[in-house]
Design an enzyme around this catalytic site. Structure first.
Site, PDB file in Angstrom:
ATOM      1  CG  ASP A  80      -1.649  -1.286   1.463  1.00 40.15           C
ATOM      2  OD1 ASP A  80      -2.115  -1.879   0.481  1.00 40.15           O
ATOM      3  OD2 ASP A  80      -1.751  -1.711   2.628  1.00 40.15           O
ATOM      4  CD  GLU A 115      -8.809  -2.795  -1.068  1.00 36.17           C
ATOM      5  OE1 GLU A 115      -9.107  -2.844   0.144  1.00 36.17           O
ATOM      6  OE2 GLU A 115      -8.132  -3.670  -1.626  1.00 36.17           O
TER       7      GLU A 115
END
Length: 365
Positions: A55, A265
């Site tokens: 991420d 997301e």
């Protein structure tokens, strides 16, 4: 004591065994080696191998590249659809002087033990700089296992960061991404369905018994990500949380059943040629997709996917301009071959003449 005569053949066997043990220790500690030769099936190689990272939120501060990733660990938590096997406990900050240069791990910048309101799962963070202060935005589950978004501050980009006593009022779900426009105003985009709990929020209230996946209304508009303008001190929201509208080119909202295009997301926004690019992950179909708008608050018009699936279940990214060129920071599971133990990578990103983003294929065919 009987002495053993070590012949050349025996010495060779000892050397092989020693090397094998060293390699095993390296794998156990998460410091895998990779083959970076041209025979690799991967488009790019890991930025760092000493720890597992995912991420990646990348920023350029004072001419240097800083990456704010999740720090993956193997906590022994069984894998499930709610993502409880992503049991991260802290954040490290990485830095590089140039793309593909050596990455430096600056150690723990913030730990869950340092956040008064948090209990576990320090998921994907982001960072920003303003007013002489660096801000680290992060999601974590509170004492009731509800995801909230917190903020921590530091006078240096590498931390350590000091967390505020409470999460940002009005925040919920996960994946905060903060975009600062050319006029100085900043906006936070956030949210994620399934384990990110966004589907359990309606009218600003959390339903602990809500859906575990999405709205479960296949022919209705998909759950939308959220956006809020940031206060001048970057510690709170300046106004209400709003939905980010992602529309098709004929002005219709994307439906829940449209898994190839719906938001799942990993929101991220960058500005190019006066247009705002809202990029995100489609989750269970594993694409990175993008939509373009004329305002940082949206609406954004869906354009297509710009990255095919990586190795591994999750796809989460950031986009940064470095010395006049654009780059995509992303992750896959090259080092571990395990969904919850990922590694950060970077590759060039190309805006084409018509404003579209050229498709990136992370695995060579």
């Amino acid at each position: 004591m009987m002495k053993t005569l070590k012949t050349p053949a025996m010495l060779l066997l000892v050397a092989i065994a020693t090397t094998a043990c060293q390699q095993n220790d390296k794998l156990t500690s998460g410091q895998e080696t990779t083959d970076s030769t041209s025979t690799s099936k991967y488009l790019s190689e890991p930025v760092i191998e000493a720890i597992y990272t995912a991420d990646p939120s990348a920023h350029v501060f004072d001419g240097k590249i800083y990456i704010y990733p999740s720090h993956d660990i193997d906590a022994g938590t069984p894998e499930n659809d709610m993502g409880e096997h992503f049991a991260m406990k802290d954040y490290h900050v990485l830095s590089m002087d140039s793309i593909n240069g050596k990455a430096t791990d600056h150690g723990v910048a913030l730990s869950v033990e340092d956040v008064p309101w948090a209990s576990k799962q320090m998921w994907a963070p982001d960072a920003a700089y303003k007013n002489g202060t660096y801000y680290l935005y992060f999601p974590a589950k509170d004492k009731n296992e509800v995801f909230r978004i917190g903020v921590a501050t530091s006078k240096t980009p590498t931390g350590p960061f000091k967390a505020e006593a409470k999460p940002i009022e009005g925040s919920y779900s996960m994946d905060p991404a903060v975009f600062t426009d050319t006029d100085g105003n900043s906006y936070m985009y956030f949210g994620g369905i399934w384990g990110g709990q966004l589907q359990r929020w309606k009218d600003g209230k959390y339903d602990p018994n809500g859906s575990k996946t999405d709205s479960q209304k296949e022919d209705e508009p998909a759950i939308a990500p959220r956006v809020a303008k940031m206060s001048k001190d970057m510690l709170s929201f300046d106004g209400p949380v709003k939905e980010v509208k992602i529309l098709t080119k004929d002005g219709k909202e994307i439906l829940t059943k449209d898994h190839d295009r719906r938001f799942f997301e990993a929101a991220w926004v960058h500005k190019y040629n006066g247009k705002y690019y809202f990029t995100y992950s489609t989750g269970d179909t594993h694409y990175l997709a993008y939509a373009i708008g004329d305002s940082p608050m949206g609406p954004f018009i869906y354009q297509g996917k710009f990255m095919d699936p990586v190795q591994g279940w999750t796809t989460h990214h950031s986009i940064a301009e470095v010395n006049g060129k654009w780059y995509l920071f992303y992750h896959d599971t090259q080092l571990s071959n395990k969904t919850h133990l990922r590694n950060v990578k970077v590759t060039p990103l190309e805006h084409q003449a018509d404003g579209s983003i050229k498709l990136i294929e992370p695995l060579k065919k």
